[in-house]
Scaffold this active site. Structure first.
Site, PDB file in Angstrom:
ATOM      1  N   HIS A  29       0.232 -11.591   1.565  1.00  0.00           N
ATOM      2  CA  HIS A  29      -0.808 -10.778   0.944  1.00  0.00           C
ATOM      3  C   HIS A  29      -1.545 -11.520  -0.178  1.00  0.00           C
ATOM      4  O   HIS A  29      -2.769 -11.406  -0.307  1.00  0.00           O
ATOM      5  CB  HIS A  29      -0.180  -9.491   0.407  1.00  0.00           C
ATOM      6  CG  HIS A  29      -1.130  -8.361   0.247  1.00  0.00           C
ATOM      7  ND1 HIS A  29      -0.733  -7.054   0.291  1.00  0.00           N
ATOM      8  CD2 HIS A  29      -2.463  -8.322   0.043  1.00  0.00           C
ATOM      9  CE1 HIS A  29      -1.781  -6.257   0.121  1.00  0.00           C
ATOM     10  NE2 HIS A  29      -2.850  -7.003  -0.049  1.00  0.00           N
ATOM     11  N   TYR A  36       0.817  -1.211   0.000  1.00  0.00           N
ATOM     12  CA  TYR A  36       0.000   0.000   0.000  1.00  0.00           C
ATOM     13  C   TYR A  36       0.854   1.266   0.000  1.00  0.00           C
ATOM     14  O   TYR A  36       0.332   2.356  -0.217  1.00  0.00           O
ATOM     15  CB  TYR A  36      -0.926   0.048   1.218  1.00  0.00           C
ATOM     16  CG  TYR A  36      -1.923  -1.068   1.337  1.00  0.00           C
ATOM     17  CD1 TYR A  36      -2.154  -1.954   0.285  1.00  0.00           C
ATOM     18  CD2 TYR A  36      -2.638  -1.253   2.516  1.00  0.00           C
ATOM     19  CE1 TYR A  36      -3.072  -2.983   0.414  1.00  0.00           C
ATOM     20  CE2 TYR A  36      -3.565  -2.273   2.651  1.00  0.00           C
ATOM     21  CZ  TYR A  36      -3.762  -3.146   1.606  1.00  0.00           C
ATOM     22  OH  TYR A  36      -4.672  -4.161   1.745  1.00  0.00           O
TER      23      TYR A  36
END
Length: 277
Positions: free
Chosen positions: A106, A48
């Site tokens: 992830h 992110y």
């Protein structure tokens, strides 16, 4: 109702703040504001590019670090042991913390030595760098392999889950193995606000459609949700969803909706299971 998921030592607030795609000062401000309003669960990830902004907010907040649940994740191209360790080190430095409460893979990949990747993940827990470990975006067959065949002590899985995408089989498996399931994109990129059935339920209770969609998730055992919200009004509205009272008629109406509308499926995504009504 206790708004906490307890699973294998995980003590995670059911409602968290998702931080993607917020960056820089916007992200820091949003996280600081959320903590001031009472949020105690913040979700971020190396990919992110905002862990430093989250770390700044944690440093600025008067809320003690040990009272805040922080999740972060390692990206799918960093799953060889050395790369994972570097990713963990960078995350801890950016977050200004000696540990994360939940550290996740992830996304799965195909170019990996899965047992070595999982051994490295477990080592983070054993070293105290991660209080708990988990995976994100793993379809059920892969999750089953990780748990049943390799015996990895996972506390949580994070997947897309909302009123338009079913996850019954995955959720059943998670519950059987005392795992939390964190729902990302819980508002289906705000499509929930345009669904007549959700609008109908919201009007009946005098609440927002987004609050109905969130409470449907939060009412489910072992399920947490992490809607992204930057404005104070949206953060407060999401918190207020905890007080909504849905009834059996509401749940039956939501159950009748199509559960096949996945919003997130990048080109590196795994082969998803058959749609789960």
């Amino acid at each position: 109702m206790q708004h906490i998921v307890n699973a294998q030592g995980l003590n995670m607030p059911k409602l968290g703040l998702g931080t993607w795609p917020m960056l820089g000062e916007e992200c820091t401000r949003a996280v600081e504001q959320a903590l001031a309003l009472g949020y105690r669960h913040i979700d971020t990830a190396a990919a992110y590019d905002n862990e430093d902004a989250v770390g700044q907010a944690l440093a600025n907040s008067p809320t003690p670090r040990e009272q805040i649940h922080v999740t972060t994740k390692v990206w799918w191209d960093q799953l060889h042991p050395d790369a994972m360790r570097h990713s963990m080190d960078r995350s801890l430095k950016a977050l200004r913390s000696e540990y994360v409460d939940l550290f996740m893979l992830h996304w799965p990949t195909t170019d990996w030595d899965l047992p070595r990747t999982l051994d490295t993940l477990v080592s983070f827990k054993e070293q105290g760098l991660a209080r708990n470990i988990g995976v994100a975006n793993f379809p059920l067959p892969l999750l089953r392999k990780v748990i049943a065949e390799l015996g990895t002590p996972l506390s949580a899985i994070q997947v897309e889950y909302h009123v338009l995408l079913g996850q019954n089989a995955l959720l059943d498996y998670a519950r059987q193995h005392d795992m939390a399931l964190t729902a990302y994109t819980p508002l289906a990129r705000n499509k929930v606000s345009q669904i007549p059935a959700i609008q109908q339920i919201a009007a009946k209770h005098g609440v927002l459609p987004t609050q109905v969609a969130l409470k449907w998730l939060l009412d489910q055992p072992n399920v947490a949700a992490i809607p992204k919200a930057s404005s104070e009004s949206n953060q407060l509205a999401n918190l207020a969803a905890l007080d909504v009272r849905l009834d059996d008629e509401d749940r039956a109406l939501i159950a009748s909706l199509s559960k096949r509308e996945r919003q997130v499926s990048p080109d590196f995504a795994p082969v998803w299971d058959a749609f789960d009504e």
